[in-house]
Structures are given as structure tokens and as C-alpha cells.
Design an enzyme around this catalytic site. Sequence first.
Site, PDB file in Angstrom:
ATOM      1  N   VAL A  80      -1.797  -7.844  -0.906  1.00  0.00           N
ATOM      2  CA  VAL A  80      -0.349  -8.069  -0.821  1.00  0.00           C
ATOM      3  C   VAL A  80       0.269  -6.765  -1.178  1.00  0.00           C
ATOM      4  O   VAL A  80      -0.200  -6.100  -2.286  1.00  0.00           O
ATOM      5  CB  VAL A  80       0.041  -9.251  -1.847  1.00  0.00           C
ATOM      6  CG1 VAL A  80       1.638  -9.412  -2.094  1.00  0.00           C
ATOM      7  CG2 VAL A  80      -0.370 -10.592  -1.492  1.00  0.00           C
ATOM      8  N   GLY A  81       1.393  -6.500  -0.562  1.00  0.00           N
ATOM      9  CA  GLY A  81       1.840  -5.032  -0.687  1.00  0.00           C
ATOM     10  C   GLY A  81       3.277  -5.335  -1.586  1.00  0.00           C
ATOM     11  O   GLY A  81       3.614  -6.121  -2.244  1.00  0.00           O
ATOM     12  N   ASP A  82       4.312  -4.479  -1.178  1.00  0.00           N
ATOM     13  CA  ASP A  82       5.422  -4.345  -1.970  1.00  0.00           C
ATOM     14  C   ASP A  82       6.495  -5.421  -1.807  1.00  0.00           C
ATOM     15  O   ASP A  82       7.319  -5.871  -2.093  1.00  0.00           O
ATOM     16  CB  ASP A  82       6.233  -3.019  -1.950  1.00  0.00           C
ATOM     17  CG  ASP A  82       6.330  -2.622  -0.425  1.00  0.00           C
ATOM     18  OD1 ASP A  82       5.490  -2.644   0.506  1.00  0.00           O
ATOM     19  OD2 ASP A  82       7.556  -2.478   0.011  1.00  0.00           O
TER      20      ASP A  82
ATOM     21  N   GLY B 221       6.868   1.659   3.893  1.00  0.00           N
ATOM     22  CA  GLY B 221       5.927   2.619   3.421  1.00  0.00           C
ATOM     23  C   GLY B 221       4.741   1.888   2.723  1.00  0.00           C
ATOM     24  O   GLY B 221       4.302   0.785   3.034  1.00  0.00           O
TER      25      GLY B 221
ATOM     26  N   THR C 293       6.969  -2.085   8.548  1.00  0.00           N
ATOM     27  CA  THR C 293       7.607  -3.213   8.045  1.00  0.00           C
ATOM     28  C   THR C 293       9.087  -3.369   8.559  1.00  0.00           C
ATOM     29  O   THR C 293       9.607  -2.358   9.282  1.00  0.00           O
ATOM     30  CB  THR C 293       7.877  -3.153   6.323  1.00  0.00           C
ATOM     31  OG1 THR C 293       6.598  -3.323   5.600  1.00  0.00           O
ATOM     32  CG2 THR C 293       9.030  -4.000   5.777  1.00  0.00           C
TER      33      THR C 293
END
Length: 328
Positions: A228-230, A250, A199
Site C-alpha cells: 500500500v502506498g501514500d 510519485g 496515480t
Amino acid sequence: MRIRPPFAILLLAAGLLAAPPAAVVHGGAGSPRARMDGTDPAAAKALAALKAGGSALDGALAGVVALEDDPRFNAGTGANIRLDGKTIQMDAACMDGATGGYGAVAAIERVKNPVLVARKVMDTPHLLIVGEGATRFARAMGFPDYDPTCAENKARFQRVQAILKGSDPRQIEAWKRYDWKKAWNFPTPLKEALGSPDTVGCVTRDAKGNFAAAISTGGTTITFYGRVGDVPMFGAGIYAGPKGAVACTGNGEDIIKHLVAKTTYDLLAQGLPAQEAVDRALKAFPPTIDLGLVAVGPATTGGGCNYSAEKKAFVTDYRNQMAWSVRE
Ligand code: ASP
């Protein structure tokens, strides 16, 4: 009037003087230190925007756009190609600490700078727009069709099979136990390949002492269509408020569960220097799941990561890992 250094420190501590503008950027938990030849100029661009009178948000966006446009990073141009060998879905978000404004996009396709679309979402009554709706929103806002595929992400896509074969410690336990091939949900047939994570993020403090954070990604390794991530999850990937700003990188699923950005921001709000807040966040995180973060507080900056790209191992000398750069 020129304020002498000892006085300045007292005034800063009392909150009566804003510290000079500052930008801290990171190139992702998997980025090697050598990649600071990308994060250094990105931080310089963010600082230049701040020094030109831009707001903290302007600076954070400038830092992230610079990294989205560098094809070596997994965001914007160069974002991970998904397991089907052609799909690219990206997540991005930004937050203005002065106003609490927040905007994010998830699983957006075919735009050059997802973080600038996230900025447009901030002006709507919504916080997050996803998938086809996000891409169509981008077009309505005037962002032209753009294919983020390039030589760098194609080469990365070719290399990732080695990760699947088992040499990378960041293959998290959950995926070792889960037969992901059975759950293949791409429109095209399975190809045995993976993307690599990362990222890009930027946090800033402007001349008025306001803060902002921005972040953008092509997602993690072994990522399903629509995952979908953080990054666009409020309080998970970024947070900015009146006492500072934080941007993470991460394994997104764990970053969400630990609400890392907001939790770290709370440490800044308690008065902890940024580097100490970063170190504490890293110490509190599972030591074999990758996490990197950068932070800026009223008078301090910090950053670090628990994973060494050079050693391909988890480590505890956090500050010397990952490509991250400070300019103030
Ligand atoms: N946090 C990102 C995600 O989960 C990936 C990364 O930073 O490596 O999508």
C-alpha cells in the site's frame, strides 16, 4: 450585482468573496504532457460538476472518475497489472475540506471506480478499509464485480521488463540494492516483469469556497502483493481543509515519510499561493525521487512534477512536467 475586478481582488484577499469554482487534475508523475488530452477533459468534467451546484467533493470525484475510466491512466480501468501478470490491486481516497470527512480503500480488487468506494467509506465510522474487506465492502455497497484489465494495461505489463533492465532513472536506490525476487509473495510463481507507476488526482474549490481532494492508483513499479502506498494514508497522498486542497503522485513510500499533502496544505494555510506551495514542496523533496502534485487555494491553483516523462530525467522546471490541467 457585478463586482469590478480591482474590488473583487480586494474582497478575495480579505476572504469576503469566494473565488469562482476551480478544478486541478493530474495524470501521475510518469504521465507525458501529451496525456493532457486526458487530464483536460477530466478537469472540465470536475468543473462542470462544480458549476452545476455540486460540492467540492462532487467535483473532485467527477475528475478522478473520468481518469479512472480512461484506460491510459494507472487507476481504475487500466490500473497496473502486478508482477504475477494477473493481479490488480488499487488504492483510492477522498477528503472533504469543509467537514474534514475522509474515506479510503487500499489493495482493493475488481471494482471499476475505487474512488467511489472510498467515498462510501467516508460515511462509515472508519477511515480506511483494505484488501478483501474493501472488495467485500464494495459489493455490500452495490458496486458490481469488474475486471480492470484491458489492452492498455496488458501492453504496459509487456513493456515494463525494459524498466527492470535499467534504463529508467526512477528505479529508486532501495530497489536496486534489494533482491526483490527472493521476497516474491504472490500466490502464483514469479514472472520477471514490472508495472509502471502513476496515480490520478483532482483538487477542487467549489462556489462556496470549500475544498476537496480525491486520488486513485494502481500502485508503483516493483510492487509486492498487498503493498500500500501514500494514496490512502491520511495526510500523505491527499489533504483538504478550509484553506485548500492538495493531491500527490510519485513514489509513495517517500511521499508518506515526508507527509507531502499535509505539509503542502500547511503552506496554503499560511497564505502561500498554490503554485508557490507546490514549488516549495518539490524543492524540499529528494531530487531523484519522483514527486508530482496539484493544489488549489482560496484564490489560486498550481501544479508540477520533478520528473520529465519526455526526457526520462529529473528536472527543476517543475511546472512544465506531467499531464496536469486546470479549469476555472
Ligand atoms: N503514489 C503512488 C503510489 O505510491 C504511485 C504514483 O503516484 O506514481 O502508490
